[in-house]
Motif scaffolding. Structure first.
Motif, PDB file in Angstrom:
ATOM      1  N   LEU A  88       1.169  -0.884   0.239  1.00  0.00           N
ATOM      2  CA  LEU A  88      -0.078  -0.521  -0.136  1.00  0.00           C
ATOM      3  C   LEU A  88       1.043   1.370  -0.254  1.00  0.00           C
ATOM      4  N   VAL A  89       2.156   0.837   0.815  1.00  0.00           N
ATOM      5  CA  VAL A  89       3.001   2.692   0.846  1.00  0.00           C
ATOM      6  C   VAL A  89       3.414   3.019   0.060  1.00  0.00           C
TER       7      VAL A  89
ATOM      8  N   GLY B  29       0.909   4.078  -2.925  1.00  0.00           N
ATOM      9  CA  GLY B  29       0.605   5.653  -2.257  1.00  0.00           C
ATOM     10  C   GLY B  29       2.158   6.601  -2.683  1.00  0.00           C
TER      11      GLY B  29
ATOM     12  N   GLY C 175      -4.306   3.147   5.541  1.00  0.00           N
ATOM     13  CA  GLY C 175      -4.079   1.771   4.984  1.00  0.00           C
ATOM     14  C   GLY C 175      -4.246   0.337   6.668  1.00  0.00           C
TER      15      GLY C 175
ATOM     16  N   THR D 214      -0.648   6.830   3.887  1.00  0.00           N
ATOM     17  CA  THR D 214      -1.165   5.462   3.718  1.00  0.00           C
ATOM     18  C   THR D 214      -0.622   4.221   4.858  1.00  0.00           C
ATOM     19  N   TRP D 215       0.284   4.064   5.183  1.00  0.00           N
ATOM     20  CA  TRP D 215       0.621   3.301   6.094  1.00  0.00           C
ATOM     21  C   TRP D 215      -0.334   3.002   7.285  1.00  0.00           C
TER      22      TRP D 215
END
Length: 479
Positions: free
Chosen positions: A203-204, A207, A348, A344-345
């Motif tokens: 995800l990171v 992002g 998420g 995001t981290w």
């Protein structure tokens, strides 16, 4: 003389007055968001409230097991409190550091994370069937947790340097070395059967590509690659396929694979709107596995009800809003990328945890940031909050407000230790290096020397006053 009151007119006037007060309050609230340090205080307040709520809920959810195992109701809570006491000064120190420190720390933190993950893969300790832990000095740590902040800082610095050098016009500069670095971390984390941390790292990665402006086809290609990798990892592990089947029909095996999901839903349903009261949870009496870590959101819903769960969602939403506000307002590339990567981290991971508890996704075993039990997860997340606070201080209006207050306590401490000159020299060196990369090429050396000699002769001849406009030498005539 008698007066006549018209009911409709009086009601409309009262309604108008009430609407005027509401509009005034709304304008006052909107005006408060435009203050220079609004982002800073929003991040600080929401982070502290989530940490405090986490401490309370860890104490509430572990009292029964702690009494059974150690005879004290506070044994697990004390470990979490110690972790928070360690993380708090680290968060405060990180919030006061200049940004060049985080840019410089990214590379060694990434190397250290890879080394610890390699060591865990070969010398790790198995807990609950997964080798994710490393014993150092009698303490069990989970190296995949600090690897998240290391990857966020390293990836932000890598892309920021390429953006400063104007090298992000080709797809290979967008992916190299970001994709190999992320792939190495993902591979090492998967060796410990930790799919949840793998999803957060991916995800990171996505992002960072989104913020830097990756082309749509490239972004969709990487998104498809992430989904394909997740599908392969799920398919090759039998216990992950069991979690998928339990997610699709938890009632099919209520005492086995669907036990945790069902009791998480029982906890949320028992809480109702206002909850059963703090400390009065029934599921924590040995019914809900990992109530203090993976399913602490279910205990919050049981004891505080729907109101408590909405409060937690609101705190995470406010933290995300403040982080994105910082990423939008800062000027330099590294601050924007690092802020978005950290948001995001944290968001998420929170969304994945909450979705697993309420049954929207399969159970992943990922903790709720800042709330769940575990020092290995809490301390790196608190340091990441400190980095976000430091970036919030770099907003243009925030810089002016802080400059008006005078030097910070970190600058005063450095001056007391006599280290302000060393810090200034490092800052100047970094600034000159970046200016050399971003400025135009220098003129040839010979022309510079000739110009300096001519200037020296002219100055020697006209010591009595400034050189008249007609007598000034014409330089660079051949252009």
């Amino acid at each position: 003389m008698a007066t006549t009151t018209v009911p409709g007119v009086s009601r409309s006037r009262a309604r108008t007055a009430t609407g005027g007060r509401e509009r005034a309050l709304w304008r006052e609230w909107a005006r408060s968001l435009d203050r220079p340090l609004t982002s800073y205080y929003l991040i600080l307040s929401t982070g502290v409230m989530l940490i405090a709520l986490g401490l309370v809920m860890v104490l509430s959810s572990t009292m029964v097991n702690s009494i059974t195992e150690t005879g004290s109701a506070f044994s697990v809570f004390q470990r979490q409190l110690v972790s928070a006491m360690i993380g708090l000064p680290l968060m405060v120190i990180a919030s006061q550091l200049p940004l060049w420190v985080f840019r410089m720390v990214g590379y060694p933190a990434m190397i250290l994370s890879v080394a610890l993950l390699l060591l865990t893969a070969f010398q790790g300790t198995e807990v609950n069937g997964a080798i994710r832990w490393l014993e150092i000095g009698g303490l069990l740590i989970q190296p995949s947790e600090p690897a998240k902040i290391a990857f966020a800082l390293w990836g932000a610095n890598t892309l920021a340097r390429k953006e400063e050098l104007k090298e992000l016009t080709e797809w290979r500069h967008l992916l190299i070395p970001l994709l190999p670095g992320c792939g190495l971390l993902v591979l090492l984390v998967l060796l410990g059967s930790d799919l949840s941390t793998t999803l957060v790292l991916l995800l990171v990665f996505l992002g960072l590509l989104w913020v830097v402006g990756a082309p749509g086809r490239l972004f969709l290609g990487m998104f498809g690659l992430v989904l394909g990798l997740a599908g392969i990892v799920i398919a090759i592990e039998p216990f992950r396929m069991t979690r998928i089947t339990a997610f699709l029909d938890p009632g099919a095996d209520p005492t086995g694979s669907g036990f945790q999901s069902l009791h998480g839903l029982y906890a949320l349903g028992t809480g109702g709107i206002f909850g059963v009261g703090i400390g009065a949870s029934r599921e924590k009496w040995g019914f809900l596995p990992f109530a203090e870590s993976d399913f602490i959101f279910a205990i919050i819903g049981e004891e505080f009800g729907l109101i408590g769960t909405l409060l937690v969602l609101g705190l995470f939403g406010m933290l995300g809003y403040a982080g994105l506000r910082v990423a939008y307002r800062v000027k330099d590339s590294f601050s924007r990328l690092a802020a978005f990567a950290i948001v995001t981290w944290i968001l998420g991971q929170a969304m994945i945890n909450i979705a697993a508890v309420i049954g929207l996704v399969p159970v992943t075993g990922i903790p709720l940031p800042l709330v769940s039990y575990g020092g290995s997860a809490l301390i790196p997340t608190m340091i990441a909050l400190g980095v976000l606070l430091a970036i919030a201080r770099q907003e243009p209006q925030a810089q002016k407000a802080l400059a008006a207050r005078g030097p910070s306590w970190v600058q005063r401490a450095l001056s007391w230790l006599g280290l302000e000159n060393i810090v200034a020299s490092v800052q100047n060196r970094n600034g000159s290096a970046s200016s050399k990369r971003t400025t135009a090429p220098r003129a040839p050396r010979k022309s510079q020397e000739r110009g300096s000699k001519a200037g020296a002769k002219t100055t020697a001849k006209n010591n009595s006053g400034p050189v008249p406009a007609g007598d000034r030498p014409r330089r660079n005539r051949r252009r």
